[in-house]
Enzyme design. Structure first.
Site, PDB file in Angstrom:
ATOM      1  N   HIS A 208       1.917  35.402   8.444  1.00 51.23           N
ATOM      2  CA  HIS A 208       3.038  35.882   7.620  1.00 51.23           C
ATOM      3  C   HIS A 208       3.704  37.067   8.320  1.00 51.23           C
ATOM      4  O   HIS A 208       4.223  36.908   9.426  1.00 51.23           O
ATOM      5  CB  HIS A 208       2.510  36.197   6.214  1.00 51.23           C
ATOM      6  CG  HIS A 208       3.531  36.533   5.168  1.00 51.23           C
ATOM      7  ND1 HIS A 208       4.869  36.277   5.268  1.00 51.23           N
ATOM      8  CD2 HIS A 208       3.366  37.127   3.949  1.00 51.23           C
ATOM      9  CE1 HIS A 208       5.492  36.685   4.168  1.00 51.23           C
ATOM     10  NE2 HIS A 208       4.608  37.215   3.360  1.00 51.23           N
ATOM     11  N   HIS A 247       7.733  27.352  10.118  1.00 48.99           N
ATOM     12  CA  HIS A 247       7.945  27.951   8.797  1.00 48.99           C
ATOM     13  C   HIS A 247       7.586  26.915   7.738  1.00 48.99           C
ATOM     14  O   HIS A 247       7.832  25.736   7.919  1.00 48.99           O
ATOM     15  CB  HIS A 247       9.421  28.365   8.628  1.00 48.99           C
ATOM     16  CG  HIS A 247       9.628  29.350   7.524  1.00 48.99           C
ATOM     17  ND1 HIS A 247       9.790  28.962   6.217  1.00 48.99           N
ATOM     18  CD2 HIS A 247       9.662  30.694   7.534  1.00 48.99           C
ATOM     19  CE1 HIS A 247       9.938  30.051   5.469  1.00 48.99           C
ATOM     20  NE2 HIS A 247       9.857  31.113   6.231  1.00 48.99           N
ATOM     21  N   ASP A 306      10.497  36.172  12.807  1.00 48.89           N
ATOM     22  CA  ASP A 306       9.674  37.164  13.509  1.00 48.89           C
ATOM     23  C   ASP A 306       9.884  37.195  15.010  1.00 48.89           C
ATOM     24  O   ASP A 306       9.364  38.090  15.684  1.00 48.89           O
ATOM     25  CB  ASP A 306       8.188  36.910  13.188  1.00 48.89           C
ATOM     26  CG  ASP A 306       7.883  37.331  11.761  1.00 48.89           C
ATOM     27  OD1 ASP A 306       6.987  36.742  11.139  1.00 48.89           O
ATOM     28  OD2 ASP A 306       8.580  38.240  11.264  1.00 48.89           O
TER      29      ASP A 306
END
Ligand code: SDX
Length: 364
Positions: A208, A247, A306
């Site tokens: 995460h 994802h 990210d």
């Protein structure tokens, strides 16, 4: 029964954000991401998310001042407890300091929780280097003051704008794991600090919000663009996950990746980030997508939020082990808004489980 990852389970209704995984769009309070990212300051995103949840929520200008006062207020925690925590990982020290804040459901608690990671992260990074923490300046914007507390210098407007863009881009994102955790805790009426700490603990995981730091480790290991495809292919063949890719919801490119690239380009135009570094990252992204399509055919694996985050936060002076703390700086307002929405909805979150263990010998 739902899949163990609760894939596709709708566990709450929200007015806060919508993640369109098929189309690759993010809507926050009725605004498309591109209307917000790079165009509004984090104070406006905070006001947007918290609207309707606190009767005494001030307008944006006054909110900036109230948030500045909250930064000053929470700095006291650094002065009393910071030194003893500075040797921990930044996310651990920030979590420990946030755990000292008052719980409750009012705006004062909410603003201190939003202020906390912005004050505690720079302070812990400085203490760890033997430098004195820098007290907040309530007159500055949230992003500018955060960077000033980190470096000691008031940042250029381009650098402050780059952090603002990041904080807005990550401010809310549907029912991701950390937001779901925050809503579960909020549903027990435990209070906003407890809900935010639950979210922070979930965010810490590398699947995460803990992914950005390892993305930079991957860049270091790859070293040069010509090594990328071989390194990435070896990693996937070893069964490893490529950090910054994939994802649970997006079946296409995460729209936040391009919003972050746009923020990076603006920062690079002012000399704030090395163009060669951006080009290297783009080469790694290209190689990773080639490898994922070859080795994971049929899975919709694309770049996520990210990946380009790391170049922005590195350029702003944050160490990689603090990237998750900066992610939390942006996401705390989202956790708080969801927590308040859950409390107003009023039901305790309590799903069922199916028992598959042994039964007692004697009849129950
Ligand atoms: C965030 O939910 C949110 O909205 C989160 C977030 C937010 O804003 O709150 O968007 C923030 O957390 C972004 C994600 C950051 N994490 C990473 O970058 C870590 C790397 N990514 C993976 O760990 C993964 O993609 C997840 C955890 C993000 C999602 O994985 P899923 O949905 O659980 O996918 P899966 O485990 O069902 O995998 C399906 C297949 C598997 O292959 P097979 O076993 O079928 O052969 O895809 C493969 C996986 O091995 N796979 C990957 C991969 N992600 C999935 N293979 C290589 N690299 C990857 N990154």
């Amino acid at each position: 029964m739902a899949k163990s990852g609760l894939d596709d389970v709708v566990a709450a209704e929200t007015v806060l954000s919508h993640v369109d995984g098929e189309g690759g769009h993010l809507i926050i309070r009725g605004f498309a991401l591109d209307e917000l990212a790079g165009h509004v300051a984090t104070e406006q995103a905070i006001a947007l998310l918290l609207h309707g949840f606190f009767p005494d929520l001030p307008d944006r200008g006054t909110l900036a001042a109230a948030l500045g006062a909250a930064r000053v207020a929470v700095f006291a925690e650094v002065e009393t407890s910071g030194a003893g925590l500075a040797q921990l990982d930044p996310i651990e020290s920030v979590r420990a300091l946030m755990a000292r804040l008052d719980d409750g459901d009012d705006l004062d608690v909410a603003l201190k929780l939003i202020a906390a990671p912005a004050v505690f992260t720079p302070a812990m990074l400085r203490l760890r280097k033997g430098l004195a923490p820098i007290a907040p300046d309530a007159a500055l914007s949230h992003a500018a003051d955060t960077l000033r507390m980190l470096t000691g210098d008031t940042p250029s407007k381009e650098r402050a704008a780059a952090l603002d863009a990041y904080l807005v881009i990550v401010c809310d994102h549907g029912l991701n794991a950390s937001t779901f955790a925050a809503r579960v805790v909020a549903s027990t009426q435990a209070g906003l600090a407890s809900a935010v700490l639950a979210g922070l603990s979930a965010l810490k995981g590398p699947l995460h919000g803990g992914a950005p730091g390892p993305v930079l480790d991957m860049f270091d290991d790859i070293g040069a663009p010509e090594n990328a495809e071989r390194w990435l292919d070896d990693a996937v063949m070893r069964g490893e996950r490529l950090m910054g890719f994939g994802h649970r919801v997006y079946r296409v490119r995460d729209p936040r990746a391009d919003a972050l690239k746009s923020a990076l380009r603006k920062l690079a135009a002012s000399g704030g980030v090395d163009d060669a570094r951006v080009a290297f990252a783009e080469a790694v992204e290209k190689a990773a997508l080639t490898v994922l399509r070859r080795r994971k055919p049929g899975r919709s694996l694309d770049v996520n939020v990210d990946f380009y985050t790391v170049l922005l936060l590195e350029a702003l002076g944050f160490s990689r082990d603090a990237f998750t703390c900066v992610f939390a700086m942006g996401r705390v307002p989202g956790w708080i808004a969801h927590a308040r929405e859950q409390v107003l909805e009023g039901r305790l979150m309590r799903p069922q489980s199916r028992y598959v263990g042994p039964m007692p010998k004697q009849a129950a």
